[in-house]
Design a protein around this motif. Structure first.
Motif, PDB file in Angstrom:
ATOM      1  N   ALA A 161      -8.634   8.107 -13.321  1.00 60.49           N
ATOM      2  CA  ALA A 161      -8.965   9.347 -13.969  1.00 60.49           C
ATOM      3  C   ALA A 161      -8.086  10.414 -12.854  1.00 60.49           C
ATOM      4  CB  ALA A 161     -10.094   9.907 -14.194  1.00 60.49           C
ATOM      5  N   THR A 162      -7.819   9.961 -11.531  1.00 61.35           N
ATOM      6  CA  THR A 162      -7.085  10.839 -10.666  1.00 61.35           C
ATOM      7  C   THR A 162      -5.897  10.016  -9.811  1.00 61.35           C
ATOM      8  OG1 THR A 162      -8.670  10.080  -8.876  1.00 61.35           O
ATOM      9  CG2 THR A 162      -9.245  12.002 -10.204  1.00 61.35           C
ATOM     10  N   ALA A 163      -5.156  10.631  -9.424  1.00 59.33           N
ATOM     11  CA  ALA A 163      -4.105  10.014  -8.739  1.00 59.33           C
ATOM     12  C   ALA A 163      -4.562   9.097  -7.640  1.00 59.33           C
ATOM     13  CB  ALA A 163      -3.150  11.147  -8.048  1.00 59.33           C
ATOM     14  N   GLU A 164      -5.476   9.372  -6.879  1.00 59.56           N
ATOM     15  CA  GLU A 164      -5.893   8.441  -5.847  1.00 59.56           C
ATOM     16  C   GLU A 164      -6.620   7.168  -6.496  1.00 59.56           C
ATOM     17  OE1 GLU A 164      -5.625   8.313  -2.753  1.00 59.56           O
ATOM     18  OE2 GLU A 164      -4.693  10.159  -2.465  1.00 59.56           O
ATOM     19  N   GLN A 165      -7.507   7.336  -7.658  1.00 56.73           N
ATOM     20  CA  GLN A 165      -8.008   6.240  -8.200  1.00 56.73           C
ATOM     21  C   GLN A 165      -6.956   5.343  -8.975  1.00 56.73           C
ATOM     22  OE1 GLN A 165     -10.691   8.097 -11.003  1.00 56.73           O
ATOM     23  NE2 GLN A 165     -12.198   8.641  -9.571  1.00 56.73           N
ATOM     24  N   LEU A 166      -5.851   5.788  -9.442  1.00 52.71           N
ATOM     25  CA  LEU A 166      -4.975   5.178 -10.425  1.00 52.71           C
ATOM     26  C   LEU A 166      -4.118   4.452  -9.016  1.00 52.71           C
ATOM     27  CD1 LEU A 166      -4.220   4.837 -13.082  1.00 52.71           C
ATOM     28  CD2 LEU A 166      -2.332   6.363 -12.812  1.00 52.71           C
ATOM     29  N   LEU A 167      -3.756   5.017  -7.869  1.00 48.07           N
ATOM     30  CA  LEU A 167      -2.903   4.393  -7.030  1.00 48.07           C
ATOM     31  C   LEU A 167      -3.932   3.218  -6.546  1.00 48.07           C
ATOM     32  CD1 LEU A 167      -0.432   4.741  -5.290  1.00 48.07           C
ATOM     33  CD2 LEU A 167      -1.743   6.140  -3.744  1.00 48.07           C
ATOM     34  N   GLN A 168      -5.065   3.543  -6.083  1.00 48.72           N
ATOM     35  CA  GLN A 168      -6.021   2.219  -5.647  1.00 48.72           C
ATOM     36  C   GLN A 168      -5.894   1.084  -6.692  1.00 48.72           C
ATOM     37  OE1 GLN A 168      -7.540   1.916  -2.736  1.00 48.72           O
ATOM     38  NE2 GLN A 168      -8.021  -0.032  -3.376  1.00 48.72           N
ATOM     39  N   SER A 169      -5.998   1.621  -7.952  1.00 51.06           N
ATOM     40  CA  SER A 169      -5.921   0.476  -8.873  1.00 51.06           C
ATOM     41  C   SER A 169      -4.738  -0.595  -8.786  1.00 51.06           C
ATOM     42  CB  SER A 169      -6.180   0.834 -10.502  1.00 51.06           C
ATOM     43  OG  SER A 169      -7.405   1.538 -10.475  1.00 51.06           O
ATOM     44  N   ALA A 170      -3.477   0.437  -8.651  1.00 51.45           N
ATOM     45  CA  ALA A 170      -2.266  -0.298  -8.652  1.00 51.45           C
ATOM     46  C   ALA A 170      -2.113  -1.072  -7.326  1.00 51.45           C
ATOM     47  CB  ALA A 170      -1.240   0.639  -8.933  1.00 51.45           C
ATOM     48  N   ASP A 171      -2.918  -0.639  -6.353  1.00 48.94           N
ATOM     49  CA  ASP A 171      -2.768  -1.345  -5.152  1.00 48.94           C
ATOM     50  C   ASP A 171      -3.486  -2.737  -5.285  1.00 48.94           C
ATOM     51  OD1 ASP A 171      -2.453  -1.940  -2.302  1.00 48.94           O
ATOM     52  OD2 ASP A 171      -4.050  -0.600  -1.682  1.00 48.94           O
ATOM     53  N   THR A 172      -4.531  -2.491  -5.534  1.00 49.90           N
ATOM     54  CA  THR A 172      -5.471  -3.931  -6.018  1.00 49.90           C
ATOM     55  C   THR A 172      -4.524  -4.864  -6.846  1.00 49.90           C
ATOM     56  OG1 THR A 172      -7.506  -2.646  -5.795  1.00 49.90           O
ATOM     57  CG2 THR A 172      -7.608  -4.812  -6.794  1.00 49.90           C
ATOM     58  N   ALA A 173      -4.130  -4.352  -7.995  1.00 47.92           N
ATOM     59  CA  ALA A 173      -3.330  -5.353  -8.587  1.00 47.92           C
ATOM     60  C   ALA A 173      -2.031  -5.865  -8.038  1.00 47.92           C
ATOM     61  CB  ALA A 173      -2.702  -4.503 -10.002  1.00 47.92           C
ATOM     62  N   MET A 174      -1.571  -5.077  -7.355  1.00 47.37           N
ATOM     63  CA  MET A 174      -0.495  -5.506  -6.468  1.00 47.37           C
ATOM     64  C   MET A 174      -0.846  -6.760  -5.267  1.00 47.37           C
ATOM     65  SD  MET A 174       1.084  -5.808  -3.340  1.00 47.37           S
ATOM     66  CE  MET A 174       0.554  -4.373  -2.373  1.00 47.37           C
ATOM     67  N   TYR A 175      -2.117  -6.708  -4.748  1.00 46.76           N
ATOM     68  CA  TYR A 175      -2.440  -7.612  -3.939  1.00 46.76           C
ATOM     69  C   TYR A 175      -2.762  -8.995  -4.900  1.00 46.76           C
ATOM     70  CZ  TYR A 175      -2.914  -5.294   0.224  1.00 46.76           C
ATOM     71  OH  TYR A 175      -2.626  -4.323   1.513  1.00 46.76           O
ATOM     72  N   HIS A 176      -3.152  -8.867  -6.030  1.00 50.05           N
ATOM     73  CA  HIS A 176      -3.414 -10.013  -6.934  1.00 50.05           C
ATOM     74  C   HIS A 176      -2.120 -10.705  -7.484  1.00 50.05           C
ATOM     75  CE1 HIS A 176      -7.636 -10.502  -7.980  1.00 50.05           C
ATOM     76  NE2 HIS A 176      -7.758  -9.062  -7.494  1.00 50.05           N
ATOM     77  N   ALA A 177      -0.927  -9.978  -7.416  1.00 49.34           N
ATOM     78  CA  ALA A 177       0.311 -10.531  -7.620  1.00 49.34           C
ATOM     79  C   ALA A 177       0.812 -11.227  -6.556  1.00 49.34           C
ATOM     80  CB  ALA A 177       1.182  -9.425  -7.816  1.00 49.34           C
ATOM     81  N   LYS A 178       0.431 -10.856  -5.217  1.00 47.05           N
ATOM     82  CA  LYS A 178       0.676 -11.574  -4.019  1.00 47.05           C
ATOM     83  C   LYS A 178      -0.087 -12.903  -4.012  1.00 47.05           C
ATOM     84  CE  LYS A 178       2.554  -8.121  -0.685  1.00 47.05           C
ATOM     85  NZ  LYS A 178       4.050  -8.977  -0.751  1.00 47.05           N
ATOM     86  N   PHE A 179      -1.325 -12.733  -4.148  1.00 50.25           N
ATOM     87  CA  PHE A 179      -2.017 -13.947  -4.111  1.00 50.25           C
ATOM     88  C   PHE A 179      -1.768 -15.002  -5.354  1.00 50.25           C
ATOM     89  CE2 PHE A 179      -5.817 -10.990  -2.474  1.00 50.25           C
ATOM     90  CZ  PHE A 179      -5.490 -11.539  -1.196  1.00 50.25           C
ATOM     91  N   ALA A 180      -1.135 -14.556  -6.313  1.00 49.76           N
ATOM     92  CA  ALA A 180      -0.731 -15.382  -7.389  1.00 49.76           C
ATOM     93  C   ALA A 180       0.795 -15.954  -6.881  1.00 49.76           C
ATOM     94  CB  ALA A 180      -0.662 -14.666  -8.554  1.00 49.76           C
ATOM     95  N   GLY A 181       1.349 -15.523  -5.908  1.00 50.43           N
ATOM     96  CA  GLY A 181       2.666 -16.486  -5.421  1.00 50.43           C
ATOM     97  C   GLY A 181       3.648 -15.625  -5.180  1.00 50.43           C
TER      98      GLY A 181
END
Length: 788
Positions: free
Chosen positions: A470-490
């Motif tokens: 709901a906030t810029a910081e929360q959305l940025l944190q969520s996108a950051d988490t998803a990015m790490y999963h993209a890295k773990f996926a190869g």
């Protein structure tokens, strides 16, 4: 100090003394003439017949002295010098003194005490009275009084009578007293005159200095006004311009000031701002305002103008050109909100933009997508090629990001190799996937830096407002988490944020905390997977595989914890431990067999970049005693892709040491024949992804055949990993593959179990012939029981 002052003003003091002496002549000579008349009349009444001659003589002397004063105050002070006039005055004083002294000789009878007293007192009065008129010159007065009182004393003393002797002595005392008084008077007067001239000089100097300072100030002010970008103007109470002055760069015409004599209050379009501000100043306000002209911006100090009585009589304005300052302020604002290297908005700007995007999305029932973008191979380029190459890569990455986004989207750089993009006005999450797919595609193309190609793909995490934050910081944190999963996926992928990712991110954080202490606690250990010689079906060596058994997290697979270790930056430290441990345990194997067995160790990209790999390998070999020929280092293609002189130097030094270099997981990364030709690799490993589907998909068989043929043409040995069936082994054996490894022969086992396998092999039959009999006792697993 006083003597120096007297020396400086000697001529002036002399001139003033002479002027004082001649100024006193008219009055003093008038009084002297009156005294002479009285003395003449008295003496004549007493029958002194020689009084006429004396009176005529003194009258002539007094007249000459009076004429000298008239001549002095005429043009005589210019004709003669002050010293000459002083000499003339002294001669006149001597002449007068002779005349008055002659009266003592002529008019002091020896038989009449009354006449004696009268004459003596008269002459004493003349001597005493002259002290004021001759005070400016003690020398003249000394002659004068000596010539008068000397004869008086002499005549009185020569008469020999008691009263006359008394008069004579008193006259001598009066002579001495008058001489001392005159000397003191003259000295004081000279001192006063010196002080007066010294003060006058000081005043003159002060006035001169004051004038000089004022002149310099006026000159400096004139220079300032003439050269600085400053304009000054004044208006009277009616707003009529009475003064205008401006230096170079003041651009008076740009200010639209009217000429002197015209009103500044006219409400014309180009003068409305200055007219309004002038009215405020005329009403008594003092303030600072900015004035935007056609080409320049000014800071104007306005204030009322007062006369000497404090009455308001107009207003004044002082304008300074602040255009350059404004440009600097804009540049500072740009630096504060934009990344200096790439020109993209920075974190501050993009976070503000996100808040505006959220508000717009709420009003229009739309979605906002945030893409957290991290370059997969940036650190390798930056560490091996230097910061300049890294900056070039970032600049090119920013250009690609701009090109891949819509015109309404905003890219930004968060720092390092992390970028962010914001897409507004989306109707559904799948709209964000289209943009993410495009970003991934443009980053798959190689970057060119100094005429060389480098790969730096992008891992992207996507979060969508409002469901992912709901906030810029929360959305940025969520996108950051998803990015790490993209890295773990190869890597080279994009992932949307899910709630499961948050739990995974929390587990990774906990895993990172425990992993930093795992080595010291002895939680890490090695297992070994045998490598089988295809021709003899015997164990030729093993690959060391890292394992972790955490007391708090349990048994964690390397596919899960190694990426965490790499992201945490602890992999180089762990890798060095693996190198030393594997070499030490390999020495223990060697004691059980009659032929050499090699051990293969994976070298992480971080270990290669962030440690002195050559020094660490040398030290591990020396400490363990393992021959270098029995050590094999498996290098991933991500290390080769940098293609730097430093990497080539390290590889060549390792080969010279006797170490075997193997290219791991060939075909899954940035495969290129140029790497195989350029780098001194002796072994090529076919990734299990190609081996798994042999006999199922024709494409995989074609790829494997091509890889084997290419490696053999380059005189490289081929190792196939992931062999799980007899059919896969037979296929590879027919193609001439030298070594295989996989569950068909054995899972990874402990060091002790591997030694037991070596002991079994030392019997008469090859290891594959005794799999069934000894699999339980030796830890071997057959094909039917190994696949999981």
């Amino acid at each position: 100090m006083e003597k120096q002052a007297l020396d400086r003003h000697r001529d002036s003091v002399l001139r003033e003394r002479v002027r004082m002496l001649y100024s006193a002549i008219p009055l003093s000579q008038g009084i002297a003439f009156a005294v002479a008349v009285i003395l003449f009349a008295f003496q004549e009444s007493q029958g002194q017949h020689n009084a006429h001659g004396w009176f005529a003589l003194i009258s002539g002397v007094l007249a000459l002295r009076g004429f000298s004063a008239v001549h002095y105050f005429g043009k005589g002070s210019v004709v003669l010098s002050d010293r000459a006039w002083l000499t003339a005055f002294r001669l006149g004083a001597i002449a007068a003194g002779v005349c008055w002294g002659g009266a003592a000789l002529l008019f002091i009878p020896d038989h009449d005490v009354t006449l004696q007293v009268f004459t003596i007192l008269t002459l004493a009065g003349v001597a005493a009275g002259a002290i004021s008129s001759m005070a400016a010159d003690h020398g003249a007065y000394r002659f004068f009084v000596l010539l008068i009182m000397g004869p008086v004393s002499a005549v009185a003393l020569m008469q020999g009578q008691q009263p006359q002797i008394t008069f004579g002595l008193l006259s001598l005392l009066l002579l001495i007293f008058l001489d001392r008084s005159s000397h003191s008077y003259a000295k004081s007067l000279t001192h006063l005159l010196t002080l007066r001239f010294e003060n006058a000089t000081l005043i003159t100097d002060l006035e001169r200095e004051k004038k000089r300072v004022i002149d310099e100030a006026e000159t400096m002010m004139g220079r300032i006004l003439g050269s600085a970008p400053i304009a000054i103007w004044a208006v009277d109470a009616e707003g009529v311009v009475s003064f205008v002055e401006g230096g170079q760069g003041s651009n008076l015409e740009d200010l639209r000031l009217p000429p002197i004599g015209e009103s500044v209050l006219a409400d014309t379009e180009d003068r409305a701002q200055i007219a309004y501000q002038t009215r405020r100043a005329l009403n008594g306000e003092s303030f600072v305002a900015e004035l935007d002209a056609e080409r320049h911006c000014y800071e104007v100090n306005y204030g009322p103008l007062f006369d000497e009585d404090g009455n308001r009589q107009g207003a004044i304005g002082v304008a300074v050109d602040i255009s350059e300052r404004k440009r600097h302020e804009k540049e500072l604002a740009r630096l504060a909100h934009y990344d200096q290297l790439t020109g993209l908005p920075n974190r501050v700007t993009i976070m503000n933009q996100l808040e505006h995007a959220f508000e717009h999305a709420r009003r229009n029932d739309r979605l906002v997508a945030v893409y957290f973008i991290d370059l997969d191979n940036f650190k390798a380029v930056n560490d091996t090629m230097g910061h300049k190459a890294g900056d070039t890569l970032l600049h090119q990455a920013a250009d690609r990001l701009r090109a891949s986004l819509r015109e309404s989207d905003m890219p930004a750089r968060l720092g390092g190799d992390e970028f962010l993009a914001v897409s507004e006005g989306l109707q559904r999450p799948s709209d964000a996937e289209v943009i993410a797919h495009k970003i991934v595609g443009v980053f798959q193309q190689p970057f060119t830096i100094d005429s060389r190609e480098f790969y730096a793909t992008a891992s992207i995490g996507i979060a969508v407002f409002p469901q992912d934050g709901a906030t810029a910081e929360q959305l940025l944190q969520s996108a950051d988490t998803a990015m790490y999963h993209a890295k773990f996926a190869g890597k080279n992928k994009y992932r949307f944020f899910t709630s499961a990712m948050q739990a995974t991110a929390e587990r990774h954080l906990e895993m990172e905390t425990e992993l930093r202490r795992a080595l010291d606690r002895g939680e890490l250990f090695l297992e070994y997977q045998p490598k089988i010689d295809v021709m003899t079906r015997t164990i030729s060596g093993a690959e060391a595989l890292l394992r972790w058994n955490s007391p708090s997290l349990g048994r964690i697979g390397p596919d899960e914890f190694i990426p965490v270790a790499e992201l945490a930056g602890v992999m180089p430290h762990i890798g060095d431990w693996v190198l030393r441990t594997a070499c030490r345990e390999a020495v223990a194997w060697q004691r059980l067999v009659r032929r050499p067995l090699h051990v293969a160790i994976n070298v992480s990209p971080q270990q290669f970049r962030n440690t002195d790999l050559l020094a660490n390998v040398t030290q591990a070999l020396v400490e363990s005693g393992l021959p270098a020929a029995q050590l094999e280092l498996e290098i991933t293609e991500s290390v080769l892709v940098q293609d730097t002189p430093e990497a080539m130097r390290v590889f060549n030094a390792l080969v010279d040491l006797g170490v075997t270099l193997s290219l791991d997981d060939f075909g899954t990364g940035y495969s290129s024949l140029s790497y195989l030709k350029k780098f001194p690799m002796r072994v090529l490993k076919i990734d299990k992804a190609f081996v798994r589907d042999l006999g199922k998909r024709g494409n995989d068989e074609s790829l494997v055949d091509a890889i084997i043929a290419m490696a053999h043409s380059l005189r490289m040995q081929v190792v196939a990993e992931g062999v799980e069936t007899e059919a896969q082994f037979a296929y590879l054996q027919q193609r001439g593959v030298e070594m295989v490894q996989g569950y068909y022969f054995s899972r990874p086992v402990s060091a002790g179990a591997f030694q037991e396998m070596i002991g079994i092999q030392e019997g008469d039959a090859p290891v594959t012939a005794r799999i069934t009999k000894d699999r339980r006792s030796a830890g071997l697993v057959g094909a039917a029981e190994s696949v999981d």
